[in-house]
Design an enzyme around this catalytic site. Structure first.
Site, short mmCIF file in Angstrom:
data_model
loop_
_atom_site.label_atom_id
_atom_site.label_comp_id
_atom_site.label_asym_id
_atom_site.label_seq_id
_atom_site.Cartn_x
_atom_site.Cartn_y
_atom_site.Cartn_z
N ASP A 11 0.96 -1.22 -0.17
CA ASP A 11 -0.01 -0.01 -0.14
C ASP A 11 1.10 1.30 0.13
O ASP A 11 2.12 1.16 0.07
CB ASP A 11 -0.98 0.04 1.25
CG ASP A 11 -1.70 1.18 1.42
OD1 ASP A 11 -2.68 1.69 0.35
OD2 ASP A 11 -1.67 1.82 2.43
N SER A 12 0.23 2.36 -0.18
CA SER A 12 1.01 3.62 0.08
C SER A 12 1.68 3.93 1.46
O SER A 12 2.35 4.88 1.61
CB SER A 12 0.03 4.80 -0.55
OG SER A 12 -1.21 4.86 0.13
N CYS A 71 -3.85 -0.90 -2.02
CA CYS A 71 -4.22 0.38 -2.15
C CYS A 71 -5.14 0.30 -3.23
O CYS A 71 -5.00 -0.35 -4.47
CB CYS A 71 -2.77 0.97 -2.58
SG CYS A 71 -3.08 2.69 -2.87
N CYS A 119 -11.49 2.69 -0.62
CA CYS A 119 -10.01 3.33 -0.33
C CYS A 119 -9.63 2.51 1.10
O CYS A 119 -10.54 2.18 2.00
CB CYS A 119 -10.34 4.88 0.24
SG CYS A 119 -9.04 5.43 0.99
N HIS A 150 -8.58 3.36 3.90
CA HIS A 150 -8.72 4.11 5.15
C HIS A 150 -10.23 4.18 5.62
O HIS A 150 -10.29 4.39 6.75
CB HIS A 150 -8.33 5.67 4.93
CG HIS A 150 -6.79 5.67 4.74
ND1 HIS A 150 -6.03 5.25 3.93
CD2 HIS A 150 -5.99 6.61 5.72
CE1 HIS A 150 -4.91 5.50 4.20
NE2 HIS A 150 -4.50 6.28 5.16
N1 DGL Z 1 -4.19 3.68 -0.02
C1 DGL Z 1 -4.89 4.79 -0.52
C2 DGL Z 1 -6.01 4.10 -1.46
O1 DGL Z 1 -6.59 3.11 -0.85
C3 DGL Z 1 -5.32 5.85 0.15
C4 DGL Z 1 -4.05 6.79 0.46
C5 DGL Z 1 -3.42 7.44 -0.50
O2 DGL Z 1 -3.92 8.36 -1.26
O3 DGL Z 1 -2.44 6.93 -0.82
O4 DGL Z 1 -6.43 4.41 -2.44
#
Ligand code: DGL
Length: 264
Positions: free
Chosen positions: A9-10, A73, A184, A186
């Protein structure tokens, strides 16, 4: 097969996906990469997110010989998945197909909402997949970029968070969809205020839960499931491991064992 499953993930958000994977597959070994140095991906171009994703996948394959890659992600899943699938021989699981499959299996699916980052919504990946899996559904997508920061801040039950959610989701509050895809990493930690905003009539689809189901089946189908024993998780990050451990606990739902800083 002893080789681990790679997850990336990011940053910390993908820990909501990892949490579901670990709960569903307690005997598996996982290696998680959080690209905290380059977070967030949500506002970046497809080219950049694809390049980052390839760098991480190469690292995971070189370092850990992973048997399967989970792109936790949603932004990377929406922008980079076709390229990743072309490059690598191992199975690559993204977030879009598992969520869409769940939506397609619902009894009521006339209207489907999607929420995610700007990159995810702009890509149209969910809409395209929904068009072919549930052609009769009316789909509406809304980008909710501020929710990433609010979730990382831990402001789950603050009035400001409810206000921001109310603002973004106003169209869904007025006309609640049959299902809402939380597209997403989060958003699972914000399920309660999201639920309070749109009411009880909408099925919330959580990408981590759906992806874990898909990975479970795929490991069996491809004959690479680990035979037994207790699984483990290795955490790798591209920036400060301390912040990752601190903020990540809320997303993982447990204390994080120490993360190692890597250079990609
Ligand atoms: N992990 C990203 C997503 O699920 C959210 C956070 C980001 O913008 O990197 O899209």
């Amino acid at each position: 097969m002893e080789n681990p499953v790679g997850v990336f993930d990011s940053g910390v958000g993908g820990l909501t996906v990892l949490r579901e994977l670990v709960a569903t597959l307690p005997s598996e070994r996982f290696v998680y990469v959080g690209d905290t140095a380059r977070h967030p991906y949500g506002g970046k171009s497809a080219d950049t997110v694809t390049r980052y994703s390839i760098e991480i996948a190469n690292h995971l394959i070189r370092r850990s010989d992973i048997k399967l890659l989970v792109v936790a992600c949603n932004t990377a899943s929406s922008l980079a998945l076709p390229v990743l699938r072309k490059i690598y021989k191992i199975p690559v699981v993204g977030m879009v197909d598992p969520c869409v499959r769940r939506a397609a299996a619902l009894r009521r699916k006339e209207t489907i909402g999607v929420v995610g980052t700007q990159g995810t919504v702009r890509s149209g990946a969910y809409e395209e997949a929904l068009r072919s899996a549930v052609p009769s559904a009316r789909v509406r997508s809304i980008a909710c970029p501020l929710l990433v920061s609010l979730a990382e801040e831990g402001w789950i039950d603050k009035p400001v968070t409810r206000e921001v959610i109310g603002e973004y989701l106003a169209p869904f509050r007025e006309d609640p969809p049959d299902a809402l895809i939380l597209g997403c990493t989060h958003y699972p930690v914000l399920k309660d205020p999201i639920r309070d905003c749109i009411g009880d009539g909408t099925v919330l689809i959580d990408s981590g839960e759906e992806a874990a189901r898909v990975v479970d089946v795929l490991l069996s189908e491809t004959g690479v499931r680990r035979a037994g024993g207790v699984g483990d998780v290795e955490f790798l990050v591209t920036d400060d491991p301390d912040r990752f451990a601190r903020v990540g606990q809320r997303f993982f739902g447990a204390t994080l064992t120490c993360a190692e800083r890597i250079a990609l």
